[in-house]
Design a protein around this motif. Sequence first.
Motif, PDB file in Angstrom:
ATOM      1  N   VAL A  57       0.481  -1.157   0.451  1.00  0.00           N
ATOM      2  CA  VAL A  57       0.305  -0.133  -0.094  1.00  0.00           C
ATOM      3  C   VAL A  57       0.824   1.711   0.231  1.00  0.00           C
ATOM      4  N   LEU A  58       1.143   2.175  -0.781  1.00  0.00           N
ATOM      5  CA  LEU A  58       1.281   3.047  -0.779  1.00  0.00           C
ATOM      6  C   LEU A  58       0.654   4.451  -1.033  1.00  0.00           C
ATOM      7  N   SER A  59       1.185   5.926  -1.283  1.00  0.00           N
ATOM      8  CA  SER A  59       0.861   6.799  -1.116  1.00  0.00           C
ATOM      9  C   SER A  59       0.140   7.377  -2.434  1.00  0.00           C
ATOM     10  N   ALA A  60      -0.293   8.121  -2.743  1.00  0.00           N
ATOM     11  CA  ALA A  60      -0.994   8.193  -4.512  1.00  0.00           C
ATOM     12  C   ALA A  60       0.070   8.474  -5.630  1.00  0.00           C
ATOM     13  N   ASP A  61       0.854   9.484  -5.078  1.00  0.00           N
ATOM     14  CA  ASP A  61       2.104   8.911  -6.188  1.00  0.00           C
ATOM     15  C   ASP A  61       2.890   8.529  -5.804  1.00  0.00           C
ATOM     16  N   GLY A  62       2.588   7.184  -5.367  1.00  0.00           N
ATOM     17  CA  GLY A  62       3.643   6.304  -5.596  1.00  0.00           C
ATOM     18  C   GLY A  62       4.928   5.810  -4.528  1.00  0.00           C
ATOM     19  N   LYS A  63       5.038   6.459  -3.346  1.00  0.00           N
ATOM     20  CA  LYS A  63       5.714   7.254  -2.204  1.00  0.00           C
ATOM     21  C   LYS A  63       5.615   6.095  -1.010  1.00  0.00           C
ATOM     22  N   LEU A  64       6.386   5.647  -0.910  1.00  0.00           N
ATOM     23  CA  LEU A  64       6.865   5.053   0.491  1.00  0.00           C
ATOM     24  C   LEU A  64       6.323   5.524   1.966  1.00  0.00           C
ATOM     25  N   LYS A  65       4.528   6.311   2.045  1.00  0.00           N
ATOM     26  CA  LYS A  65       4.523   7.230   3.369  1.00  0.00           C
ATOM     27  C   LYS A  65       5.136   6.542   4.356  1.00  0.00           C
ATOM     28  N   ILE A  66       5.240   5.601   5.299  1.00  0.00           N
ATOM     29  CA  ILE A  66       5.729   5.410   6.363  1.00  0.00           C
ATOM     30  C   ILE A  66       7.056   5.933   6.992  1.00  0.00           C
ATOM     31  N   ARG A  67       6.811   6.893   8.172  1.00  0.00           N
ATOM     32  CA  ARG A  67       7.748   8.054   8.548  1.00  0.00           C
ATOM     33  C   ARG A  67       8.566   7.147   9.679  1.00  0.00           C
ATOM     34  N   ASP A  68       8.547   5.506  10.068  1.00  0.00           N
ATOM     35  CA  ASP A  68       9.721   5.388  10.746  1.00  0.00           C
ATOM     36  C   ASP A  68      10.298   5.035   9.587  1.00  0.00           C
TER      37      ASP A  68
END
Length: 101
Positions: A57-68
Amino acid sequence: MDSFTVEVIRVIRSIPKGKVMTYGQISAAAGRARGARQVSRILHSMSQKYELPWHRVLSADGKLKIRDEETRNEQMERLYEEGLEVQNGRVNLEEYRYEPR
DNA sequence: CCGCTGACGGCAG
DNA sequence: TCTGCCGCCAGCG
């Protein structure tokens, strides 16, 4: 458990290995137009218990959204193992996006 | 400036 | 102790 939550879990578990979906996409597939926020919460607090392939599962633009950082690195590693190219913390959605019928 | 997106933690049950 | 629901808002582009 909320019916939307049940659907979100079902949709996430349906993502094939080597493919990814975005938060908003999952929310829409589960029947809610603006539920990306909730999808992220479900991922955050129910991934282990329901054995969700959270790394797909990634953000709308394909980025890894996880902060940690550690968890984000684990996600990158898992995606790599499934054959996805991760460049600058992002994957090419055009190439890997999964679109349920 | 402006629209879109969204891996908390808090708290009720 | 444990499970799962929840914001009109911060942050990025």
